[in-house]
Design an enzyme around this catalytic site. Structure first.
Site, PDB file in Angstrom:
ATOM      1  N   ASP A  45      13.740  34.105  -7.233  1.00 34.22           N
ATOM      2  CA  ASP A  45      13.089  34.309  -5.944  1.00 34.22           C
ATOM      3  C   ASP A  45      11.696  34.888  -6.126  1.00 34.22           C
ATOM      4  OD1 ASP A  45      15.975  35.255  -3.902  1.00 34.22           O
ATOM      5  OD2 ASP A  45      15.355  33.389  -4.867  1.00 34.22           O
ATOM      6  N   LYS A  87      -3.987  -9.715 -14.100  1.00 33.47           N
ATOM      7  CA  LYS A  87      -3.310  -8.953 -13.059  1.00 33.47           C
ATOM      8  C   LYS A  87      -2.330  -8.032 -13.774  1.00 33.47           C
ATOM      9  CE  LYS A  87      -0.997  -9.545  -8.621  1.00 33.47           C
ATOM     10  NZ  LYS A  87       0.055  -8.563  -8.790  1.00 33.47           N
TER      11      LYS A  87
HETATM   12  S1  IVH Z   1      -7.658  -6.374  -6.730  1.00 44.32           S
HETATM   13  C1  IVH Z   1      -8.858  -5.949  -2.485  1.00 44.32           C
HETATM   14  N1  IVH Z   1      -7.335  -6.707  -9.301  1.00 44.32           N
HETATM   15  O1  IVH Z   1      -2.000  -6.426  -7.687  1.00 44.32           O
HETATM   16  C2  IVH Z   1      -8.134  -6.398  -3.696  1.00 44.32           C
HETATM   17  N2  IVH Z   1      -5.451  -6.039  -8.050  1.00 44.32           N
HETATM   18  O2  IVH Z   1      -0.648  -8.079  -5.721  1.00 44.32           O
HETATM   19  C3  IVH Z   1      -7.374  -5.319  -4.340  1.00 44.32           C
HETATM   20  N3  IVH Z   1      -3.439  -5.665  -9.392  1.00 44.32           N
HETATM   21  O3  IVH Z   1      -2.097  -4.089  -5.083  1.00 44.32           O
HETATM   22  C4  IVH Z   1      -6.605  -5.711  -5.513  1.00 44.32           C
HETATM   23  N4  IVH Z   1      -4.330  -6.143 -11.339  1.00 44.32           N
HETATM   24  O4  IVH Z   1      -1.933  -3.196  -7.501  1.00 44.32           O
HETATM   25  C5  IVH Z   1      -6.740  -6.388  -8.150  1.00 44.32           C
HETATM   26  N5  IVH Z   1      -7.227  -6.995 -11.604  1.00 44.32           N
HETATM   27  C6  IVH Z   1      -6.644  -6.672 -10.456  1.00 44.32           C
HETATM   28  C7  IVH Z   1      -5.284  -6.299 -10.400  1.00 44.32           C
HETATM   29  C8  IVH Z   1      -4.717  -5.998  -9.169  1.00 44.32           C
HETATM   30  C9  IVH Z   1      -3.224  -5.758 -10.715  1.00 44.32           C
HETATM   31  C10 IVH Z   1      -2.403  -5.302  -8.404  1.00 44.32           C
HETATM   32  C11 IVH Z   1      -2.819  -4.281  -7.376  1.00 44.32           C
HETATM   33  C12 IVH Z   1      -2.599  -4.963  -6.045  1.00 44.32           C
HETATM   34  C13 IVH Z   1      -1.606  -6.013  -6.409  1.00 44.32           C
HETATM   35  C14 IVH Z   1      -1.628  -7.161  -5.425  1.00 44.32           C
END
Ligand code: IVH
Length: 707
Positions: A44, A129
């Site tokens: 506590d 991505k």
């Molecule tokens: S741009 C306005 N670039 O993918 C655009 N996103 O499916 C914003 N992500 O929420 C996203 N790599 O978490 C962007 N090179 C990349 C990315 C990326 C992974 C993810 C991000 C987004 C999701 C969408």
């Protein structure tokens, strides 16, 4: 505690913010241990010392004191989880392309929107991505002051203390704009993931299914010291609010982020043509297996930021970017059973129960089978799919996962079909309430006709009602709703708002139920109170009316502005003719199918009564048309007709909407202004007859200050 504490007068606000975030996390963790697990972790006296220090910091820096702070809670702090943070610039997600044609379509649509010819130069960046979770880092005066998860895009969780433990996230930046929100992906490498799981297993702790889950689980730890012990990394690829632009192009902005000290992905290139984009995609796919982190596609972004600005956003995704996904991963396993789930609109959905199998790093034991035609091996038009092979219980089936979505069944192996396997007979009655389940002409789905008497539909409606994009009531998730429904405490959404009056005291009390306590019951009542005042669009979405999703709800809310106007308009439109109906189907983005579904819901007496009971308990806030400051067309209804020469119809519409105007497809007495290009015909004529002001494209551009 035991550590010497810095005099609060010697701290900067950013330092205080970071310390406070860590303190709050520890206090909340201590509360959770004390209240939920019956296992206090600290004495506590230690608890009191943590709270005293937090209070001292809040007093020294009043801007940091929030109503959710554990120091402001009566008794021990409640807040299960993190404080919420409203993103100043929304965090968007990405639209997907699954093949080359969809990429080419995307590029064509960008050109069309911008009114560019086929051959005009148009560059894109292509970058991997990353398969992790997105994070927004806010720097003020070069110091990290806040880190927030994406959440629903508008509101995320404050994970500042945790982000500060990540090596790739600098705490200070040299020569950065005064305000800079850096966005990117938190992820874990394969090697770190394997080592973490080995450590977890050795300690008898839970292991993670894949690096992404491990990264998410590690970042979202209430105790930042746990996050600190987890090997998280961060790639920067985007930004939110900035007080000065980083550069003029996407590519140069990423380089600038790199120069500021962030990790950026080395597989990022600039491409001038679609074939170059697709070549890069193929090259990245080739390298995928050799990378030490997971990626699930390639993201293409229009390189020129001025063009990105013109393209703008749809409700949740930018028009200037797309994710080109890698093909789904697949695996074979046995179909053990087919269960039927009943959705909130009565849809009977067949679910495959599978012998668990790993697909792309995730153990899958359920998959969707879509509908009865899909099981039988035909599509909605009666054409064969899988060359007509049906799916039977006992079959070997091929499972695949495409991105985040629920796993699906792609194929079936007839060679392995067990003897005596029978074709699946789709039920003709609802498994939950026994009502007849019928399939309307042109509908692929069989639906329970039980309506509100069907317990499955009622529970699903309630789950939808409390879901994140709807009422998002903290502490009232799917499980709680199910239990409270089963005992008759909550039968329809309105009951949620009577919960405290009925079960806050007296012989049957929420706090005495299994799984609840004094604190959690109080917290829930408070969370419910907090949602009593709510925006119109959320209410419309929360009703769970078929075909009325988040963006339709948004359009309706913007159009009608208030609950009273919306409700009476929908009632008036019930006859499906006349002015109210015309107005409804004339809302851009609201089709006849949506309109039908909406008026049908309000026309049913029981359903309407249930909706009215809910509305009586709420304060529904009006939605003002988005008024851009000083906009000459805010709140006006415009019609574009004929050919526009300076910008595409789509861009003109997006611009007008951004300025707070409504754009309609047809001229009526409600039209305020018609913009007529060459070739304008009947609409311009009608406008003249009705005496509606009509201007040409140049006058329109001057009006909005773009001429
Ligand atoms: S741009 C306005 N670039 O993918 C655009 N996103 O499916 C914003 N992500 O929420 C996203 N790599 O978490 C962007 N090179 C990349 C990315 C990326 C992974 C993810 C991000 C987004 C999701 C969408």
């Amino acid at each position: 505690m035991g550590q010497a504490q810095t005099d609060t007068r010697e701290l900067t606000e950013a330092e205080a913010a970071a310390e406070l975030a860590a303190l709050r996390a520890r206090i909340e963790r201590a509360n959770a241990a004390y209240h939920r697990q019956d296992a206090p972790e600290i004495t506590d006296a230690e608890y009191d010392a943590l709270k005293a220090r937090a209070l001292a910091l809040e007093e020294a820096f009043p801007a940091l004191a929030t109503p959710e702070s554990p120091t402001r809670q009566v008794g021990a702090a409640p807040a299960e989880g993190f404080a919420r943070v409203r993103h100043r610039v929304r965090m968007y997600s990405l639209a997907n392309a699954f093949d080359d044609d969809e990429v080419a379509d995307f590029v064509r649509s960008v050109r069309a929107f911008l009114g560019m010819g086929e051959d005009a130069p148009l560059a894109f960046t292509a970058e991997p991505k990353i398969d992790g979770l997105s994070l927004s880092l806010r720097y003020e005066g070069g110091r990290l002051v806040q880190a927030a998860t994406r959440g629903d895009g508008q509101e995320g969780e404050n994970v500042t203390a945790n982000a500060l433990t990540v090596n790739d996230i600098p705490e200070r930046l040299e020569s950065a704009p005064d305000v800079l929100e850096v966005r990117g992906e938190v992820y874990m490498t394969h090697a770190d993931f394997a080592a973490l799981n080995a450590r977890q297993a050795a300690r008898g702790d839970k292991t993670f299914a894949n690096p992404r889950n491990a990264a998410a689980g590690s970042l979202r730890q209430l105790d930042a010291t746990i996050t600190a012990a987890r090997p998280l990394r961060f790639f920067a690829y985007a930004w939110g609010e900035v007080s000065a632009p980083l550069a003029e192009t996407q590519f140069a902005s990423i380089q600038r982020l790199k120069a500021l000290g962030f990790q950026t992905n080395p597989l990022t290139v600039r491409c001038a043509t679609v074939p170059e984009m697709l070549d890069h995609y193929a090259a990245v796919e080739q390298q995928r297996a050799t990378l030490d982190y997971d990626i699930d596609g390639v993201v293409y972004k229009v390189d020129d930021l001025a063009l990105q600005g013109r393209l703008g956003y749809r409700s949740t995704t930018p028009r200037w970017a797309i994710a080109h996904k890698f093909p789904a991963e697949t695996a074979w396993t046995r179909l053990e059973a087919i269960d039927i789930q009943v959705g909130r609109t009565g849809a009977l959905s067949p679910v495959a129960r599978l012998t668990p199998v790993t697909v792309g790093g995730v153990v899958v034991s359920n998959a969707t089978l879509h509908n009865e035609d899909y099981i039988a091996g035909r599509d909605a038009k009666g054409q064969p799919i899988r060359e007509g092979r049906d799916i039977r219980v006992g079959d070997w089936v091929q499972v695949y996962r495409a991105g985040d979505v629920i796993p699906k069944i792609a194929d079936v192996d007839l060679m392995k079909r067990p003897e005596g396997a029978e074709p699946y007979e789709f039920p003709t009655h609802c498994p939950a309430c026994g009502s007849e389940a019928i399939r309307e002409e042109g509908d692929a789905v069989r639906r329970c006709t039980g309506g509100l008497i069907c317990p499955a539909q009622a529970v699903e409606k309630l789950k939808h009602f409390v879901s994140r994009a709807a009422f998002d009531i903290e502490g009232l998730g799917a499980k709680q709703v199910e239990a409270l429904y089963a005992d008759g405490w909550i039968r329809e959404p309105a009951d949620i708002f009577d919960l405290e009056a009925r079960y806050g005291s007296g012989p049957r009390q929420l706090k005495n139920r299994e799984g609840w306590g004094d604190k959690s019951a109080k917290n829930l009542f408070q969370a419910i109170e907090e949602t009593r005042e709510i925006e119109l669009n959320r209410v419309i979405f929360a009703l769970g009316i078929r075909h009325i999703g988040e963006s339709a709800a948004q359009l309706l809310a913007r159009h009608y502005g208030s609950w009273a106007a919306f409700r009476s308009a929908v009632r008036e439109a019930e006859d499906r003719q006349g002015a109210a109906w015309e107005e409804l189907i004339d809302i851009d983005g609201i089709g006849v199918v949506m309109a039908e579904s909406l008026v049908t819901a309000f026309a049913q007496e029981r359903e309407r009564a249930s909706i009215d009971r809910l509305a009586e308990r709420l304060t529904i806030t009006d939605v003002a048309a988005p008024t851009a400051e000083g906009s000459p067309v805010a709140g006006k209804t415009l019609v574009f007709t004929g050919t526009l020469e300076k910008m595409s119809r789509a861009e003109a519409k997006a611009r007008a909407e951004a300025l707070g105007a409504k754009v309609s497809g047809s001229v009526s007495a409600k039209t305020d202004l018609v913009i007529a290009g060459p070739g304008a015909g009947s609409k311009a004529k009608k406008a003249a007859e009705l005496g509606i002001e009509t201007i040409d494209e140049d006058a329109w551009l001057r009006l909005i200050g773009a001429g």
